[in-house]
Motif scaffolding. Sequence first.
Motif, short mmCIF file in Angstrom:
data_model
loop_
_atom_site.label_atom_id
_atom_site.label_comp_id
_atom_site.label_asym_id
_atom_site.label_seq_id
_atom_site.Cartn_x
_atom_site.Cartn_y
_atom_site.Cartn_z
N PRO A 134 0.83 -1.22 0.00
CA PRO A 134 0.00 0.00 0.00
C PRO A 134 0.86 1.26 0.00
CG PRO A 134 -0.79 -1.59 1.62
CD PRO A 134 0.55 -2.06 1.17
N GLN A 135 0.35 2.27 -0.66
CA GLN A 135 0.99 3.59 -0.64
C GLN A 135 0.19 4.47 0.33
OE1 GLN A 135 3.90 3.96 -2.42
NE2 GLN A 135 3.53 1.75 -2.73
N ASP A 136 0.27 4.11 1.61
CA ASP A 136 -0.59 4.75 2.61
C ASP A 136 0.10 5.86 3.39
OD1 ASP A 136 1.13 3.18 4.07
OD2 ASP A 136 -0.39 1.71 4.65
N GLN A 137 1.32 6.17 3.05
CA GLN A 137 2.08 7.26 3.66
C GLN A 137 2.43 7.01 5.12
OE1 GLN A 137 3.02 9.61 1.40
NE2 GLN A 137 1.79 8.34 0.01
N LEU A 138 2.22 5.81 5.60
CA LEU A 138 2.59 5.50 6.99
C LEU A 138 4.10 5.40 7.11
CD1 LEU A 138 -0.07 2.76 7.88
CD2 LEU A 138 -0.02 5.13 8.67
N GLU A 139 4.62 5.99 8.16
CA GLU A 139 6.07 5.99 8.39
C GLU A 139 6.41 4.99 9.48
OE1 GLU A 139 8.34 7.65 6.71
OE2 GLU A 139 6.89 8.71 5.43
N PRO A 140 7.48 4.21 9.33
CA PRO A 140 7.86 3.28 10.39
C PRO A 140 8.28 4.02 11.65
CG PRO A 140 9.54 3.36 8.67
CD PRO A 140 8.37 4.15 8.16
N VAL A 141 8.01 3.40 12.79
CA VAL A 141 8.37 4.00 14.08
C VAL A 141 9.89 4.11 14.22
CG1 VAL A 141 8.30 3.62 16.59
CG2 VAL A 141 6.25 3.24 15.20
N PHE A 142 10.63 3.21 13.56
CA PHE A 142 12.08 3.20 13.68
C PHE A 142 12.72 3.47 12.31
CE2 PHE A 142 10.71 -0.04 16.94
CZ PHE A 142 10.78 0.85 18.00
N PRO A 143 12.63 4.72 11.83
CA PRO A 143 13.23 5.04 10.53
C PRO A 143 14.73 4.79 10.56
CG PRO A 143 12.68 7.04 11.75
CD PRO A 143 12.08 5.90 12.51
N GLY A 144 15.24 4.33 9.42
CA GLY A 144 16.64 3.98 9.34
C GLY A 144 16.91 2.53 9.68
N VAL A 145 15.97 1.94 10.42
CA VAL A 145 16.05 0.51 10.73
C VAL A 145 15.07 -0.25 9.83
CG1 VAL A 145 15.79 -1.25 12.52
CG2 VAL A 145 16.72 1.00 13.10
N ASP A 147 12.56 0.41 6.48
CA ASP A 147 12.31 1.34 5.38
C ASP A 147 10.83 1.51 5.09
OD1 ASP A 147 15.05 1.71 5.00
OD2 ASP A 147 15.17 -0.04 3.68
N SER A 148 10.01 0.54 5.53
CA SER A 148 8.59 0.56 5.23
C SER A 148 7.84 -0.12 6.36
CB SER A 148 8.31 -0.17 3.91
OG SER A 148 6.91 -0.34 3.70
N VAL A 149 6.55 0.17 6.46
CA VAL A 149 5.72 -0.53 7.45
C VAL A 149 5.10 -1.79 6.85
CG1 VAL A 149 5.22 1.64 8.63
CG2 VAL A 149 3.59 0.75 6.94
N HIS A 162 3.55 -3.71 9.76
CA HIS A 162 4.26 -3.67 11.04
C HIS A 162 4.73 -2.23 11.25
CE1 HIS A 162 8.11 -3.59 8.79
NE2 HIS A 162 7.49 -4.44 7.98
N MET A 163 4.10 -1.52 12.15
CA MET A 163 4.52 -0.15 12.43
C MET A 163 5.89 -0.12 13.10
SD MET A 163 2.23 1.78 11.11
CE MET A 163 2.97 3.29 11.68
N PHE A 164 6.20 -1.19 13.82
CA PHE A 164 7.47 -1.27 14.52
C PHE A 164 8.44 -2.12 13.69
CE2 PHE A 164 4.41 0.19 17.51
CZ PHE A 164 5.09 0.99 18.41
N TYR A 165 8.97 -3.19 14.22
CA TYR A 165 9.91 -4.01 13.47
C TYR A 165 9.17 -5.02 12.60
CZ TYR A 165 13.42 -2.22 16.76
OH TYR A 165 14.24 -1.42 17.50
N ARG A 166 9.84 -5.50 11.56
CA ARG A 166 9.21 -6.48 10.68
C ARG A 166 8.96 -7.81 11.39
NH1 ARG A 166 12.41 -6.79 5.60
NH2 ARG A 166 12.62 -4.55 6.05
N HIS A 167 9.64 -8.03 12.50
CA HIS A 167 9.36 -9.25 13.27
C HIS A 167 8.25 -9.03 14.30
CE1 HIS A 167 11.53 -7.72 16.83
NE2 HIS A 167 12.48 -7.32 16.00
N GLU A 168 7.53 -7.88 14.19
CA GLU A 168 6.41 -7.57 15.08
C GLU A 168 5.19 -7.16 14.26
OE1 GLU A 168 8.77 -6.08 19.09
OE2 GLU A 168 8.30 -4.60 17.54
N PRO A 169 4.49 -8.12 13.65
CA PRO A 169 3.33 -7.77 12.83
C PRO A 169 2.21 -7.15 13.65
CG PRO A 169 3.45 -10.14 13.20
CD PRO A 169 4.73 -9.56 13.72
#
Length: 549
Positions: A134-145, A147-149, A162-169
């Motif tokens: 999705p192109q939903d403009q959501l920013e990851p909580v941990f930018p730089g770690v 790249d996408s949610v 995953h707003m946080f880490y990719r290992h935390e859906p």
Amino acid sequence: MMQEPGFEDAIIYQIDPALFYDSDGDGCGDLAGITERLEYVRDLGADWIWLLPFYPTPYRDGGYDVVDHLGVDPRFGRPEDFDRLLERADELGLRVIIDLVAQHTSIDHRWFQQARSDRDSPYRSYYLWSDDEPQDQLEPVFPGVEDSVWSWDEQAGQYYRHMFYRHEPDLDLAQPAVRDALYRVIDHWLSRGVAGFRIDAVPYMVERARAADPRDDGLWLLDDLRRYVTDRRPGALLLGEVDVPVDEYAGYYGAGDRLSMLLNFWMNNHLFLALTRESGQPIRESLIEIPVPPAPARFANFLRNHDELDLEQLTETERKEVLEAFAPEERMRSYGRGIRRRLAPMLDGDHRRIAMAHALLLSLPGTPVLLYGDEIGMGDDLARSERRAVRIPMQWSGKPNAGFSTAPPDRTIARAVPDGPLGYRRTNVADQRDTDDSLLARVRRLVHARAAHPDLAVSTCEVLEAGPDSVLALRFPESSADLITMINLSPGEVDVTLRIPGLEHYAEIVADRPYPPPAAGLTLGGYGYRWLGRDRGVPYGSSLGTHRP
């Protein structure tokens, strides 16, 4: 059910179970270790404990990557150890709240494992999926770690959010089944005796509730949550992690029927701006701008916690100012927005300044939250990645592993920092416990003074004109002692002028050093603090509170 005494006068001490005390020598802190050290917490003056996650976990995110919300990870002990911790806490007059992690799970949770393996699984709807990113403009909580949610899952054949880490859906709280699972978790821990919850990532939970029903902008979820908890334990505490703009705070309180407390990120950011500028003005302005919580709700004020010092509530210019002062090196910064250092190294290990910061925290209206180890001036470990820099073992003594564990150093869950003025060889509980002028003794006196004057928990106070810009002076006129608190944020001694008649009727409650009686004039030493209470028929010099525990 009878209403039990509430949270209104709480003083909260935050503990990481993995890093507080290892009772069995396996290298990891545990619940039994916390139980052994509860008297230390009580002696400090705290009466509530906030436990970070102890649930079964791969431990890739400090335990916030949960695989079973109803269990205890074996590395932290057994369910019986948790029950014993609560029993001992009750004996000491301590209450315990735990982290409620309902915004996401670990990727290893059985819900996600079943969801990814079968599109027809009932657990598929527990998470958020998409055929295309999705192109939903959501920013990851941990930018730089991250790249996408959104990340592609080969087994599922879809992207998951995953707003946080990719290992935390992310869990989809828009789904009734997910909310029912959340309530089962609440039921389980309330029935075991916890006094409430610190709720992780509340705005993201509300965002998913809004997707199901836009009523009250999704905040109806907090109405339901409060009713559910209160029906089972009246007086239970719901402490929300709500890092949003200050004008959104009111919605999370409702009419006092949603969250009990909000972690006060707005005040926290401006407190560090005040420390940077050595000026009380940022705090004076914040106290005017921030909404007054509806009774019995409170703000929960803090200096540092287990995460980075997120400075997003400041303007870009203000944020740059704080970063340059307290994180001058890039390795001290995190995610382009904050600082990954503990309090003591930011304040150059100066015990006067660290004690002053605690006096400031404990003077603010609301509930103080203290991070384990800050009361002795522990440092950090910048060799650890991201937020892990501040998550180091409690420094109990100068013995190997800081007295935290008897395991070989290479088997501990995190390295105890031995060297430097803030390392455990020079900064520890054992060396400070019985020393009257130690940082621990100073913080203990402040916490006990705060506990003896619960009026400071009220949500309003008067900001006083005091003369020097470096002085923050507050008055609590409706308190039983008509309390006045003064803190000097600068290193130089200052004279204070308060336009309050009858200063000769005020007596010292706690101070950084001996001072002449208030009637002789008000002076504050460099990084000094004084709390005064009105003498209502008590001669000057008599105790109006617990000066020394």
